[in-house]
Design a protein around this motif. Structure first.
Motif, PDB file in Angstrom:
ATOM      1  N   GLU A  45       0.831  -1.204   0.000  1.00  0.00           N
ATOM      2  CA  GLU A  45       0.000   0.000   0.000  1.00  0.00           C
ATOM      3  C   GLU A  45       0.870   1.260   0.000  1.00  0.00           C
ATOM      4  OE1 GLU A  45      -3.861   1.322   2.465  1.00  0.00           O
ATOM      5  OE2 GLU A  45      -2.079   1.036   3.718  1.00  0.00           O
ATOM      6  N   LEU A  46       1.941   1.255   0.793  1.00  0.00           N
ATOM      7  CA  LEU A  46       2.845   2.406   0.824  1.00  0.00           C
ATOM      8  C   LEU A  46       3.514   2.618  -0.530  1.00  0.00           C
ATOM      9  CD1 LEU A  46       4.632   1.861   4.257  1.00  0.00           C
ATOM     10  CD2 LEU A  46       2.898   3.577   3.711  1.00  0.00           C
ATOM     11  N   ILE A  47       3.970   1.531  -1.122  1.00  0.00           N
ATOM     12  CA  ILE A  47       4.613   1.615  -2.437  1.00  0.00           C
ATOM     13  C   ILE A  47       3.630   2.141  -3.465  1.00  0.00           C
ATOM     14  CG2 ILE A  47       5.595   0.242  -4.323  1.00  0.00           C
ATOM     15  CD1 ILE A  47       6.729  -1.621  -2.095  1.00  0.00           C
ATOM     16  N   TRP A  48       2.431   1.607  -3.467  1.00  0.00           N
ATOM     17  CA  TRP A  48       1.410   1.997  -4.443  1.00  0.00           C
ATOM     18  C   TRP A  48       1.096   3.493  -4.344  1.00  0.00           C
ATOM     19  CZ3 TRP A  48      -0.477  -0.551  -8.506  1.00  0.00           C
ATOM     20  CH2 TRP A  48      -1.622  -0.049  -9.137  1.00  0.00           C
ATOM     21  N   LYS A  49       0.940   3.974  -3.115  1.00  0.00           N
ATOM     22  CA  LYS A  49       0.603   5.385  -2.913  1.00  0.00           C
ATOM     23  C   LYS A  49       1.721   6.319  -3.359  1.00  0.00           C
ATOM     24  CE  LYS A  49      -2.702   4.934   0.879  1.00  0.00           C
ATOM     25  NZ  LYS A  49      -2.952   5.207   2.312  1.00  0.00           N
ATOM     26  N   GLN A  50       2.953   5.856  -3.343  1.00  0.00           N
ATOM     27  CA  GLN A  50       4.101   6.681  -3.717  1.00  0.00           C
ATOM     28  C   GLN A  50       4.468   6.552  -5.193  1.00  0.00           C
ATOM     29  OE1 GLN A  50       5.726   8.924  -1.665  1.00  0.00           O
ATOM     30  NE2 GLN A  50       3.980   8.461  -0.360  1.00  0.00           N
ATOM     31  N   SER A  51       3.784   5.693  -5.919  1.00  0.00           N
ATOM     32  CA  SER A  51       4.143   5.408  -7.306  1.00  0.00           C
ATOM     33  C   SER A  51       3.347   6.259  -8.280  1.00  0.00           C
ATOM     34  CB  SER A  51       3.888   3.925  -7.611  1.00  0.00           C
ATOM     35  OG  SER A  51       4.716   3.127  -6.811  1.00  0.00           O
ATOM     36  N   ASP A  52       4.006   6.610  -9.375  1.00  0.00           N
ATOM     37  CA  ASP A  52       3.302   7.315 -10.442  1.00  0.00           C
ATOM     38  C   ASP A  52       2.592   6.292 -11.336  1.00  0.00           C
ATOM     39  OD1 ASP A  52       5.249   6.202 -12.149  1.00  0.00           O
ATOM     40  OD2 ASP A  52       6.366   8.069 -12.304  1.00  0.00           O
ATOM     41  N   THR A  53       1.867   6.772 -12.305  1.00  0.00           N
ATOM     42  CA  THR A  53       1.067   5.902 -13.180  1.00  0.00           C
ATOM     43  C   THR A  53       1.928   4.873 -13.897  1.00  0.00           C
ATOM     44  OG1 THR A  53      -0.533   7.689 -13.476  1.00  0.00           O
ATOM     45  CG2 THR A  53      -0.599   5.897 -15.079  1.00  0.00           C
ATOM     46  N   GLU A  54       3.076   5.288 -14.381  1.00  0.00           N
ATOM     47  CA  GLU A  54       3.967   4.364 -15.101  1.00  0.00           C
ATOM     48  C   GLU A  54       4.456   3.237 -14.194  1.00  0.00           C
ATOM     49  OE1 GLU A  54       8.252   4.468 -17.429  1.00  0.00           O
ATOM     50  OE2 GLU A  54       7.099   6.317 -17.271  1.00  0.00           O
ATOM     51  N   ASN A  55       4.856   3.576 -12.993  1.00  0.00           N
ATOM     52  CA  ASN A  55       5.312   2.548 -12.052  1.00  0.00           C
ATOM     53  C   ASN A  55       4.164   1.620 -11.641  1.00  0.00           C
ATOM     54  OD1 ASN A  55       8.059   3.177 -11.916  1.00  0.00           O
ATOM     55  ND2 ASN A  55       7.696   4.773 -10.409  1.00  0.00           N
ATOM     56  N   LYS A  56       2.978   2.174 -11.464  1.00  0.00           N
ATOM     57  CA  LYS A  56       1.817   1.337 -11.136  1.00  0.00           C
ATOM     58  C   LYS A  56       1.541   0.355 -12.263  1.00  0.00           C
ATOM     59  CE  LYS A  56      -0.529   4.523  -8.013  1.00  0.00           C
ATOM     60  NZ  LYS A  56      -1.667   5.407  -7.795  1.00  0.00           N
ATOM     61  N   GLN A  57       1.627   0.817 -13.504  1.00  0.00           N
ATOM     62  CA  GLN A  57       1.401  -0.071 -14.642  1.00  0.00           C
ATOM     63  C   GLN A  57       2.445  -1.174 -14.676  1.00  0.00           C
ATOM     64  OE1 GLN A  57      -1.255  -0.148 -16.683  1.00  0.00           O
ATOM     65  NE2 GLN A  57      -0.388  -2.014 -17.517  1.00  0.00           N
ATOM     66  N   HIS A  58       3.685  -0.842 -14.384  1.00  0.00           N
ATOM     67  CA  HIS A  58       4.749  -1.846 -14.348  1.00  0.00           C
ATOM     68  C   HIS A  58       4.469  -2.881 -13.253  1.00  0.00           C
ATOM     69  CE1 HIS A  58       8.683  -3.595 -14.837  1.00  0.00           C
ATOM     70  NE2 HIS A  58       8.888  -3.457 -13.538  1.00  0.00           N
ATOM     71  N   MET A  59       4.015  -2.426 -12.100  1.00  0.00           N
ATOM     72  CA  MET A  59       3.692  -3.355 -11.011  1.00  0.00           C
ATOM     73  C   MET A  59       2.545  -4.279 -11.414  1.00  0.00           C
ATOM     74  SD  MET A  59       4.096  -1.305  -7.422  1.00  0.00           S
ATOM     75  CE  MET A  59       3.575   0.328  -7.922  1.00  0.00           C
TER      76      MET A  59
END
Length: 74
Positions: A45-59
């Motif tokens: 949850e912490l990682i997700w909240k700190q990630s931009d759209t591109e990083n979220k898509q990669h995850m």
């Protein structure tokens, strides 16, 4: 008794450095214990909240690949 699991987990890792956080994640994943899943969820949850759209898509892509791999391994 009102126990907030998220707050307890965050309190326990509040002073951890990068090496300690990585060790926590590695130990939880390698150990495969069910009791570690809530903690991993809070960390994600912490990682997700700190990630931009591109990083979220990669995850999401990594997660999809991992789910597919897990299903073929069974």
């Amino acid at each position: 008794m009102d126990l907030n699991l998220r707050e307890a987990i965050l309190y326990n890792i509040a002073q951890n450095n990068q090496e300690e956080l990585e060790a926590t994640i590695s130990d939880a994943v390698q150990g495969g214990e069910e009791k570690m899943l809530p903690g991993l969820g809070v960390l994600f949850e912490l990682i997700w909240k700190q990630s931009d759209t591109e990083n979220k898509q990669h995850m999401i892509e990594s997660l999809e690949h991992g789910v597919q791999q897990a299903n073929t391994d069974q």
